[in-house]
Design a protein around this motif. Structure first.
Motif, PDB file in Angstrom:
ATOM      1  N   ILE A 145      25.272 -67.756   3.917  1.00 39.42           N
ATOM      2  CA  ILE A 145      24.134 -67.385   4.771  1.00 39.42           C
ATOM      3  C   ILE A 145      23.264 -68.624   4.886  1.00 39.42           C
ATOM      4  O   ILE A 145      22.596 -69.025   3.936  1.00 39.42           O
ATOM      5  CB  ILE A 145      23.323 -66.221   4.168  1.00 39.42           C
ATOM      6  CG1 ILE A 145      24.228 -65.051   3.809  1.00 39.42           C
ATOM      7  CG2 ILE A 145      22.216 -65.784   5.117  1.00 39.42           C
ATOM      8  CD1 ILE A 145      23.542 -63.968   3.030  1.00 39.42           C
ATOM      9  N   GLY A 146      23.270 -69.285   6.020  1.00 41.51           N
ATOM     10  CA  GLY A 146      22.560 -70.547   6.186  1.00 41.51           C
ATOM     11  C   GLY A 146      21.930 -70.673   7.538  1.00 41.51           C
ATOM     12  O   GLY A 146      21.664 -69.684   8.235  1.00 41.51           O
ATOM     13  N   GLY A 147      21.668 -71.919   7.908  1.00 35.52           N
ATOM     14  CA  GLY A 147      21.059 -72.182   9.207  1.00 35.52           C
ATOM     15  C   GLY A 147      19.542 -72.256   9.143  1.00 35.52           C
ATOM     16  O   GLY A 147      18.921 -72.170   8.083  1.00 35.52           O
ATOM     17  N   ASP A 148      18.916 -72.403  10.299  1.00 35.42           N
ATOM     18  CA  ASP A 148      17.456 -72.547  10.382  1.00 35.42           C
ATOM     19  C   ASP A 148      16.712 -71.311   9.867  1.00 35.42           C
ATOM     20  O   ASP A 148      15.599 -71.420   9.354  1.00 35.42           O
ATOM     21  CB  ASP A 148      17.040 -72.821  11.831  1.00 35.42           C
ATOM     22  CG  ASP A 148      17.527 -74.179  12.310  1.00 35.42           C
ATOM     23  OD1 ASP A 148      17.817 -75.039  11.446  1.00 35.42           O
ATOM     24  OD2 ASP A 148      17.625 -74.376  13.538  1.00 35.42           O
ATOM     25  N   ALA A 149      17.314 -70.143  10.021  1.00 35.06           N
ATOM     26  CA  ALA A 149      16.670 -68.903   9.567  1.00 35.06           C
ATOM     27  C   ALA A 149      16.442 -68.924   8.061  1.00 35.06           C
ATOM     28  O   ALA A 149      15.435 -68.406   7.553  1.00 35.06           O
ATOM     29  CB  ALA A 149      17.513 -67.695   9.950  1.00 35.06           C
ATOM     30  N   VAL A 150      17.404 -69.542   7.335  1.00 34.34           N
ATOM     31  CA  VAL A 150      17.285 -69.627   5.868  1.00 34.34           C
ATOM     32  C   VAL A 150      16.421 -70.815   5.470  1.00 34.34           C
ATOM     33  O   VAL A 150      15.740 -70.797   4.438  1.00 34.34           O
ATOM     34  CB  VAL A 150      18.680 -69.721   5.217  1.00 34.34           C
ATOM     35  CG1 VAL A 150      18.566 -69.856   3.710  1.00 34.34           C
ATOM     36  CG2 VAL A 150      19.505 -68.502   5.577  1.00 34.34           C
ATOM     37  N   ASN A 151      16.433 -71.846   6.294  1.00 32.47           N
ATOM     38  CA  ASN A 151      15.621 -73.036   5.995  1.00 32.47           C
ATOM     39  C   ASN A 151      14.131 -72.701   5.899  1.00 32.47           C
ATOM     40  O   ASN A 151      13.376 -73.385   5.204  1.00 32.47           O
ATOM     41  CB  ASN A 151      15.843 -74.110   7.058  1.00 32.47           C
ATOM     42  CG  ASN A 151      17.238 -74.714   6.964  1.00 32.47           C
ATOM     43  OD1 ASN A 151      17.874 -74.643   5.894  1.00 32.47           O
ATOM     44  ND2 ASN A 151      17.717 -75.286   8.066  1.00 32.47           N
ATOM     45  N   VAL A 152      13.709 -71.639   6.601  1.00 30.64           N
ATOM     46  CA  VAL A 152      12.309 -71.182   6.507  1.00 30.64           C
ATOM     47  C   VAL A 152      11.964 -70.839   5.065  1.00 30.64           C
ATOM     48  O   VAL A 152      10.873 -71.156   4.570  1.00 30.64           O
ATOM     49  CB  VAL A 152      12.084 -69.946   7.422  1.00 30.64           C
ATOM     50  CG1 VAL A 152      10.698 -69.360   7.183  1.00 30.64           C
ATOM     51  CG2 VAL A 152      12.254 -70.340   8.879  1.00 30.64           C
ATOM     52  N   ILE A 153      12.920 -70.184   4.372  1.00 31.40           N
ATOM     53  CA  ILE A 153      12.685 -69.808   2.967  1.00 31.40           C
ATOM     54  C   ILE A 153      12.594 -71.046   2.093  1.00 31.40           C
ATOM     55  O   ILE A 153      11.754 -71.148   1.203  1.00 31.40           O
ATOM     56  CB  ILE A 153      13.814 -68.880   2.452  1.00 31.40           C
ATOM     57  CG1 ILE A 153      13.949 -67.669   3.373  1.00 31.40           C
ATOM     58  CG2 ILE A 153      13.528 -68.439   1.039  1.00 31.40           C
ATOM     59  CD1 ILE A 153      15.110 -66.770   3.020  1.00 31.40           C
ATOM     60  N   TYR A 154      13.467 -72.031   2.357  1.00 31.65           N
ATOM     61  CA  TYR A 154      13.437 -73.259   1.577  1.00 31.65           C
ATOM     62  C   TYR A 154      12.102 -73.986   1.734  1.00 31.65           C
ATOM     63  O   TYR A 154      11.521 -74.477   0.757  1.00 31.65           O
ATOM     64  CB  TYR A 154      14.588 -74.177   1.991  1.00 31.65           C
ATOM     65  CG  TYR A 154      15.918 -73.776   1.406  1.00 31.65           C
ATOM     66  CD1 TYR A 154      16.314 -74.259   0.161  1.00 31.65           C
ATOM     67  CD2 TYR A 154      16.770 -72.906   2.069  1.00 31.65           C
ATOM     68  CE1 TYR A 154      17.533 -73.889  -0.387  1.00 31.65           C
ATOM     69  CE2 TYR A 154      17.986 -72.526   1.542  1.00 31.65           C
ATOM     70  CZ  TYR A 154      18.369 -73.023   0.310  1.00 31.65           C
ATOM     71  OH  TYR A 154      19.564 -72.654  -0.243  1.00 31.65           O
ATOM     72  N   VAL A 155      11.620 -74.029   2.953  1.00 33.24           N
ATOM     73  CA  VAL A 155      10.326 -74.676   3.207  1.00 33.24           C
ATOM     74  C   VAL A 155       9.215 -73.946   2.447  1.00 33.24           C
ATOM     75  O   VAL A 155       8.338 -74.570   1.824  1.00 33.24           O
ATOM     76  CB  VAL A 155      10.012 -74.702   4.722  1.00 33.24           C
ATOM     77  CG1 VAL A 155       8.585 -75.188   4.971  1.00 33.24           C
ATOM     78  CG2 VAL A 155      11.008 -75.594   5.451  1.00 33.24           C
ATOM     79  N   ALA A 156       9.276 -72.619   2.489  1.00 32.59           N
ATOM     80  CA  ALA A 156       8.267 -71.819   1.767  1.00 32.59           C
ATOM     81  C   ALA A 156       8.357 -72.065   0.264  1.00 32.59           C
ATOM     82  O   ALA A 156       7.336 -72.147  -0.428  1.00 32.59           O
ATOM     83  CB  ALA A 156       8.463 -70.337   2.071  1.00 32.59           C
TER      84      ALA A 156
END
Length: 623
Positions: A145-156
């Motif tokens: 499960i990846g992509g920009d949608a998950v990158n939001v969580i990483y940034v948070a």
């Protein structure tokens, strides 16, 4: 290209097994419930749910062509759950670092946190939903499960790291080392794994694995119930030691206060016994000093017993009907005897339009007013002390406004605001000793709170001091009180005004012969024919063979106490006159207790002549 399902969820399955084991251990142990513990429990459950969702997500990815909508919903749900988990961790660590959490309004704080968390979650999830999800990672052979949608969580998460590190640095003195280490370690692990994925481009499902590692690490460190139990035991031990020390210091203080009047009583008693040429003037002079010291000692003992009952939670509200004028007369009588009229004037002002009869706790209101007046007298060297009685009607209740005022005051506002615990912890400092008067004002503050009222202290330089006492009482009779001091009946003030009980026979029952002698001396003033007994058994024998008009029966006696003796007398079939219980106790509700045991009334020791006179008038005054 062949995509492998098991390697995609290998870390997830291992993390799930560990989390379930931790969950079982967590649930099986006694927990210390607080906000942090509740958040941790939620994070643990949420982590297990997210691990299950991740497994299902990987499976639906393998058959995505058949169920694309279900796969999309599960993945979006996984992202939402991850955002919620991150927010929970922020709140959890903030709560650990918050040094004022015990003083803050927890309900208000919870509402604010809930609103802010909701806004943050909705914002992040909305941004995530506007971005795409990718389903392939690793070397193009894993379901991820990846992509920009998950990158939001990483940034948070990285924003979280920065916020928490700043919070820890700011609260370094309030953040214990054992709390810092697991959090730092998890952050380092998260940063390292994320950095490896960025550098190598090898993407895999690591988020819930890190979540799982975090909750496991927290369980064995911060949330270790065994460690928390040991801390609670150590804390309880420290509190017990402080309480024991405070109690010892309080008793030491009270011992000094008790010795002062006792020194006067013993000194003048020895002086009278050693006097070779004893005159009436010497006896009256020294007896007056002994009496004054005895009154001071009795006040101190009563205040110690009162504060003891209040602190132990044994004090209760006892309501009954009473006349306001009786309350004022009693206050006036007590305070007039305590005030030095050469340097102080005492005045009472009453609004003549207020109701006359009420239902409430008469004794506690009396105690509050007297203790406040005595405190005002103590700190007033000269001038005037006054009591003002006013208020306003509210439906069936009257909100009293008792104002105790004086001219000039040496007491400071901070001293008035001290509580009982503040004094006992101060030890034997000469500036902070707690005496009978200080105990009295502490008792007044506690009692007025019990009654649902309040007491305020206003000290204005050059204008004197005011104590404002406000309390509600139920109105029984709305008839105006009028000018009570014009209609006041004269009270007997000397033996020449006492009623004559000649021909009446009284029996005094007490195992202490000195007490019998004292009671006999007081009752001789009424011309009673006096008889005595030193035990319950002897009392029953005397009642069997003689007729008495009143009996004074001591409660605490060896072999057969007063209550048992009373029960036998009631069941004996003999003529039993009014029986008055004599007791050294004086707590609230005692009269009702003795009446339920069969007594007609009770009289507390040491015997107060005014109370004795009221009682004798109740049973023998035929006017």
């Amino acid at each position: 290209m062949e995509y492998n399902l098991f390697p995609s969820i290998g870390f997830t399955i291992c993390a799930l097994v560990f989390c379930i084991l931790v969950g079982i251990m967590f649930l099986s142990k006694k927990k210390f419930k607080d906000l942090a513990n509740n958040i941790y429990a939620f994070m643990l459950v949420l982590t297990i749910i997210l691990l299950f969702i991740e497994i299902f997500c990987a499976y639906t990815m393998s058959i995505r062509d058949q169920i694309p909508l279900l796969n999309e919903i599960l993945c979006r749900g996984y992202i939402l759950g991850s955002i919620i988990w991150v927010i929970c961790l922020i709140i959890y660590i903030w709560n650990l670092s918050d040094e004022n959490k015990d003083k803050r309004n927890n309900k208000k704080t919870s509402i604010v946190l809930t609103i802010l968390s909701f806004i943050f979650i909705v914002t992040l999830f909305t941004i995530s939903c506007m971005s795409k999800i990718t389903y392939i990672g690793g070397n193009n052979d894993l379901y991820v499960i990846g992509g920009d949608a998950v990158n939001v969580i990483y940034v948070a998460c990285f924003a979280l790291i920065l916020m928490i590190i700043l919070a820890m640095i700011k609260s370094r003195t309030k953040f214990p080392r054992e709390q810092k280490l697991p959090i730092y370690f998890v952050f380092v692990l998260f940063s390292v794994i994320t950095l490896i994925q960025i550098i190598t481009g090898y993407d895999f499902n690591d988020l819930t694995f890190i979540f799982a590692f975090c909750v496991v690490a927290l369980y064995f460190t911060i949330e270790s119930q065994d460690k928390r139990l040991l801390k609670e035991l150590e804390k309880s031990k420290e509190e017990a030691e402080i309480a024991d020390k405070a109690k010892t210091e309080f008793l030491s203080n009270m011992s000094h206060e008790i010795r002062t009047p006792m020194n006067t009583i013993l000194g003048f008693s020895e002086s009278l016994l050693a006097e070779k040429e004893l005159t009436e003037e010497i006896v009256k002079r020294d007896s007056l000093s002994i009496r004054d010291a005895s009154i001071s000692l009795l006040d101190l003992i009563n205040n110690i017993l009162d504060i003891s009952r209040i602190e132990s939670g044994k004090e209760t509200i006892e309501e009954k009907e009473y006349l306001l004028q009786n309350l004022i007369f009693e206050v006036n009588s007590v305070i007039s005897s305590k005030i030095n009229k050469d340097v102080l004037e005492f005045d009472i002002k009453i609004n003549q339009d207020i109701p006359s009869k009420y239902y409430g706790d008469y004794s506690k209101i009396y105690k509050v007013i007297v203790c406040t007046l005595v405190n005002a007298i103590k700190y007033t060297n000269y001038g005037k002390v006054a009591l003002s009685v006013d208020g306003k009607k509210q439906d069936d209740y009257f909100e009293f406004s008792f104002i105790v005022s004086n001219t000039g005051h040496a007491m400071k506002t901070e001293d008035f605001e001290k509580d009982f615990n503040d004094f006992v912890k101060l030890g034997n400092s000469s500036q902070n000793n707690i005496d009978s008067v200080t105990l009295g004002i502490l008792i007044a503050k506690r009692l007025i709170i019990m009654l649902g009222g309040d007491i305020k202290f206003i000290n204005e330089a050059g204008k004197g001091t005011q104590y404002h006492i406000n309390v509600k009482q139920k109105i029984v009779d709305s008839e105006k009180i009028g000018n009570i001091f014009e209609t006041k009946d004269s009270e007997p003030s000397s033996t020449s005004n006492l009623i004559n009980c000649e021909g009446k026979k009284v029996l005094i029952v007490d195992d202490n012969k000195i007490n019998i002698k004292l009671a006999s001396r007081l009752l001789e003033s009424y011309n009673f024919e006096i008889d005595s007994a030193t035990s319950g058994k002897e009392c029953i024998e005397k009642v069997e063979h003689a007729k008495y008009d009143i009996i004074f029966l001591d409660h605490m006696m060896p072999e057969m106490d007063g209550v048992t003796t009373m029960k036998i007398l009631k069941d004996s079939g003999y003529y039993v006159p009014p029986v008055i219980a004599l007791t050294a106790n004086s707590f609230t509700g005692l009269r009702e207790k003795y009446i339920s045991d069969g007594f007609s009334d009770y009289l507390s020791k040491p015997i107060n002549f005014k109370e004795l006179n009221k009682l004798i008038n109740n049973y023998f005054d035929k006017r």
